[in-house]
Design a protein around this motif. Structure first.
Motif, PDB file in Angstrom:
ATOM      1  N   VAL A  73      -2.284 -18.905 -17.383  1.00  0.00           N
ATOM      2  CA  VAL A  73      -1.162 -18.058 -16.994  1.00  0.00           C
ATOM      3  C   VAL A  73      -1.430 -16.619 -17.401  1.00  0.00           C
ATOM      4  O   VAL A  73      -2.128 -16.356 -18.383  1.00  0.00           O
ATOM      5  CB  VAL A  73       0.143 -18.570 -17.649  1.00  0.00           C
ATOM      6  CG1 VAL A  73       0.072 -18.483 -19.165  1.00  0.00           C
ATOM      7  CG2 VAL A  73       1.362 -17.827 -17.117  1.00  0.00           C
ATOM      8  N   CYS A  74      -0.884 -15.690 -16.640  1.00  0.00           N
ATOM      9  CA  CYS A  74      -1.003 -14.260 -16.942  1.00  0.00           C
ATOM     10  C   CYS A  74       0.341 -13.739 -17.450  1.00  0.00           C
ATOM     11  O   CYS A  74       1.356 -13.867 -16.772  1.00  0.00           O
ATOM     12  CB  CYS A  74      -1.420 -13.484 -15.695  1.00  0.00           C
ATOM     13  SG  CYS A  74      -1.403 -11.680 -15.903  1.00  0.00           S
ATOM     14  N   PHE A  75       0.315 -13.158 -18.659  1.00  0.00           N
ATOM     15  CA  PHE A  75       1.506 -12.479 -19.185  1.00  0.00           C
ATOM     16  C   PHE A  75       1.372 -10.965 -19.073  1.00  0.00           C
ATOM     17  O   PHE A  75       2.367 -10.252 -19.021  1.00  0.00           O
ATOM     18  CB  PHE A  75       1.737 -12.867 -20.645  1.00  0.00           C
ATOM     19  CG  PHE A  75       2.073 -14.320 -20.840  1.00  0.00           C
ATOM     20  CD1 PHE A  75       3.017 -14.943 -20.038  1.00  0.00           C
ATOM     21  CD2 PHE A  75       1.436 -15.069 -21.813  1.00  0.00           C
ATOM     22  CE1 PHE A  75       3.325 -16.286 -20.200  1.00  0.00           C
ATOM     23  CE2 PHE A  75       1.749 -16.408 -21.997  1.00  0.00           C
ATOM     24  CZ  PHE A  75       2.691 -17.020 -21.190  1.00  0.00           C
ATOM     25  N   GLN A  76       0.138 -10.462 -19.042  1.00  0.00           N
ATOM     26  CA  GLN A  76      -0.109  -9.041 -18.829  1.00  0.00           C
ATOM     27  C   GLN A  76      -1.469  -8.884 -18.171  1.00  0.00           C
ATOM     28  O   GLN A  76      -2.470  -9.410 -18.644  1.00  0.00           O
ATOM     29  CB  GLN A  76      -0.080  -8.253 -20.147  1.00  0.00           C
ATOM     30  CG  GLN A  76      -0.301  -6.748 -19.951  1.00  0.00           C
ATOM     31  CD  GLN A  76      -0.148  -5.965 -21.234  1.00  0.00           C
ATOM     32  OE1 GLN A  76       0.522  -6.407 -22.168  1.00  0.00           O
ATOM     33  NE2 GLN A  76      -0.757  -4.796 -21.302  1.00  0.00           N
ATOM     34  N   GLN A  77      -1.491  -8.158 -17.077  1.00  0.00           N
ATOM     35  CA  GLN A  77      -2.707  -7.937 -16.316  1.00  0.00           C
ATOM     36  C   GLN A  77      -3.508  -6.792 -16.931  1.00  0.00           C
ATOM     37  O   GLN A  77      -2.950  -5.757 -17.304  1.00  0.00           O
ATOM     38  CB  GLN A  77      -2.331  -7.603 -14.867  1.00  0.00           C
ATOM     39  CG  GLN A  77      -3.470  -7.505 -13.894  1.00  0.00           C
ATOM     40  CD  GLN A  77      -2.967  -7.143 -12.505  1.00  0.00           C
ATOM     41  OE1 GLN A  77      -2.441  -6.050 -12.292  1.00  0.00           O
ATOM     42  NE2 GLN A  77      -3.099  -8.062 -11.563  1.00  0.00           N
ATOM     43  N   ALA A  78      -4.817  -6.959 -17.057  1.00  0.00           N
ATOM     44  CA  ALA A  78      -5.668  -5.884 -17.559  1.00  0.00           C
ATOM     45  C   ALA A  78      -5.626  -4.699 -16.598  1.00  0.00           C
ATOM     46  O   ALA A  78      -5.412  -4.863 -15.393  1.00  0.00           O
ATOM     47  CB  ALA A  78      -7.105  -6.374 -17.716  1.00  0.00           C
ATOM     48  N   GLU A  79      -5.825  -3.501 -17.150  1.00  0.00           N
ATOM     49  CA  GLU A  79      -5.798  -2.300 -16.311  1.00  0.00           C
ATOM     50  C   GLU A  79      -6.883  -2.348 -15.237  1.00  0.00           C
ATOM     51  O   GLU A  79      -6.707  -1.860 -14.123  1.00  0.00           O
ATOM     52  CB  GLU A  79      -5.977  -1.043 -17.173  1.00  0.00           C
ATOM     53  CG  GLU A  79      -4.714  -0.584 -17.880  1.00  0.00           C
ATOM     54  CD  GLU A  79      -4.389  -1.426 -19.116  1.00  0.00           C
ATOM     55  OE1 GLU A  79      -5.121  -2.400 -19.416  1.00  0.00           O
ATOM     56  OE2 GLU A  79      -3.406  -1.108 -19.806  1.00  0.00           O
TER      57      GLU A  79
END
Length: 406
Positions: free
Chosen positions: A181-187
């Motif tokens: 799961v993704c909670f914050q996407q890398a820049e």
């Protein structure tokens, strides 16, 4: 993954008299927080029966219709409560897609934006969590202390490290499924990747497949470059008229002590071997390498009985890793664990795999890999036996997590 960031803690304690490497406060806290979490152990790896004629099995796979891969699941509603009810009502359908496709991508589900919602989602699907296969010696922290949600490989020190495609297993342990799961996407970058092991098996070069299956494979899972002091010992010492081989005897004793210490931490036998200077990544720093038991590169799926590629060469080969480092850069070794945590792959008889064959496996794996630029609200459920996973390099802050299932 079989790349054991966790055995580094045991190795560090073992070689402390030579090179002190205390466990970081973060790693110690990660281990402590999991002592209160009651989870079943990761299941035993199911290798399946031996395949009598691997090339006949491959020909049968080539003659069969193309199988689908990666089913995308859009949310039925924007309401998280409605999404949860839908998953509970359609769990059989979702699990059927997992079996037929090998991976199910929940895309844009607000339900899974938090650890609590993510946990509710996999519980609605009837998935039973288990411990990380590395958990006994792991420093992998949990995102939520009261859950089975583990942090993925998000550390800045490993941002330049391209995690090759692999099935999640450690010796005798392998989860049946996993949900990422993704909670914050890398820049930038940080894509999660999935690869269909059935297609890799189908398309592998016939001669190479026969060789790999016939000779089997084995991994090296750790390198301990702390023993250069042995080279400073005299080759032998005199004890009256008798000359005793001091250096060789000391090397043999060290090898035995290290093997005993590591085998006490894992539930399978690790074979320790000395590397020569050319084979070692550490130059003239005398290095011990730990090798796992011999295993097949193709297994029969525990539920379907289909042959599927179950081999971590893409992530573990030092040749492929060094080629990627020339493109993406190397990890920074901030905590010392990555330096210890070097892997490689060999034939089961310890023979080296030719570079051209490794290049073929790299090209084949990348051909059947799908990259997913996950955003908050995205999750991917994978069948660990027929689907490999990996992660691209990234910049910025990345917060992904994973749960393992029985």
């Amino acid at each position: 993954m079989l790349r054991w960031t966790l055995l580094a803690g045991a190795a560090s304690a073992l070689v402390a008299p030579v090179v002190p490497r205390p466990r970081s406060a973060r790693a110690a806290a990660a281990v402590a927080e999991k002592e209160d979490v009651e989870l079943a152990d990761c299941p035993v790896t199911q290798w399946g029966a031996s395949i009598p004629d691997i090339l006949a099995a491959q020909q049968a796979k080539r003659a069969a219709p193309e199988q689908p891969f990666l089913h995308v699941l859009e949310p039925p509603s924007a309401d998280p409560d409605a999404q949860l009810r839908w998953l509970a009502d359609h769990r059989d359908e979702v699990n059927a897609k997992l079996a037929s496709h090998g991976a199910v991508n929940l895309r844009g589900w607000d339900l899974v934006r938090t650890p609590e919602g993510f946990r509710a989602a996999y519980e609605a699907l009837g998935l039973e969590p288990c411990r990380d296969p590395l958990d006994a010696v792991s420093a992998r922290p949990m995102v939520d202390k009261g859950s089975a949600v583990y942090e993925a490989v998000n550390k800045e020190s490993r941002a330049n490290f391209y995690i090759g495609m692999h099935n999640e297993f450690v010796g005798t342990r392998a989860p049946r499924a996993a949900m990422f799961v993704c909670f914050q996407q890398a820049e930038e970058g940080g894509e999660f990747m999935v690869c269909d092991g059935r297609r890799v098996f189908r398309d592998c070069d016939e001669e190479l497949l026969a060789r790999l299956y016939g000779r089997r494979i084995r991994y090296s899972v750790m390198e301990l470059p702390f023993f250069s002091f042995l080279d400073g010992l005299p080759e032998e010492v005199a004890a009256g008229p008798v000359k005793i081989p001091l250096r060789a005897g000391a090397a043999s004793a060290v090898r035995g002590v290290v093997a005993a210490a590591i085998n006490a931490k894992v539930d399978f036998d690790v074979d320790m071997q000395w590397l020569d200077d050319e084979a070692s990544a550490y130059g003239d720093d005398k290095t011990l390498q730990a090798r796992a038991p011999v295993q097949p590169p193709v297994v029969l799926h525990p539920a379907t009985g289909e042959p599927t590629w179950f081999c971590n060469v893409h992530s573990h080969s030092s040749v492929l890793r060094k080629k990627r480092e020339s493109i993406y850069g190397a990890e920074k070794f901030e905590d010392g664990a990555s330096r210890i945590n070097k892997s490689d792959m060999y034939y089961g008889d310890d023979g080296s795999i030719a570079e051209g064959d490794l290049d073929h496996l790299d090209e084949l794996t990348r051909k059947h890999t799908v990259s997913l630029r996950m955003a908050p609200g995205d999750a991917v459920l994978v069948d660990n036996y027929q689907t490999m996973h990996g992660r691209n390099v990234f910049k910025g802050t990345r917060k992904h997590a994973v749960s393992w299932f029985k």
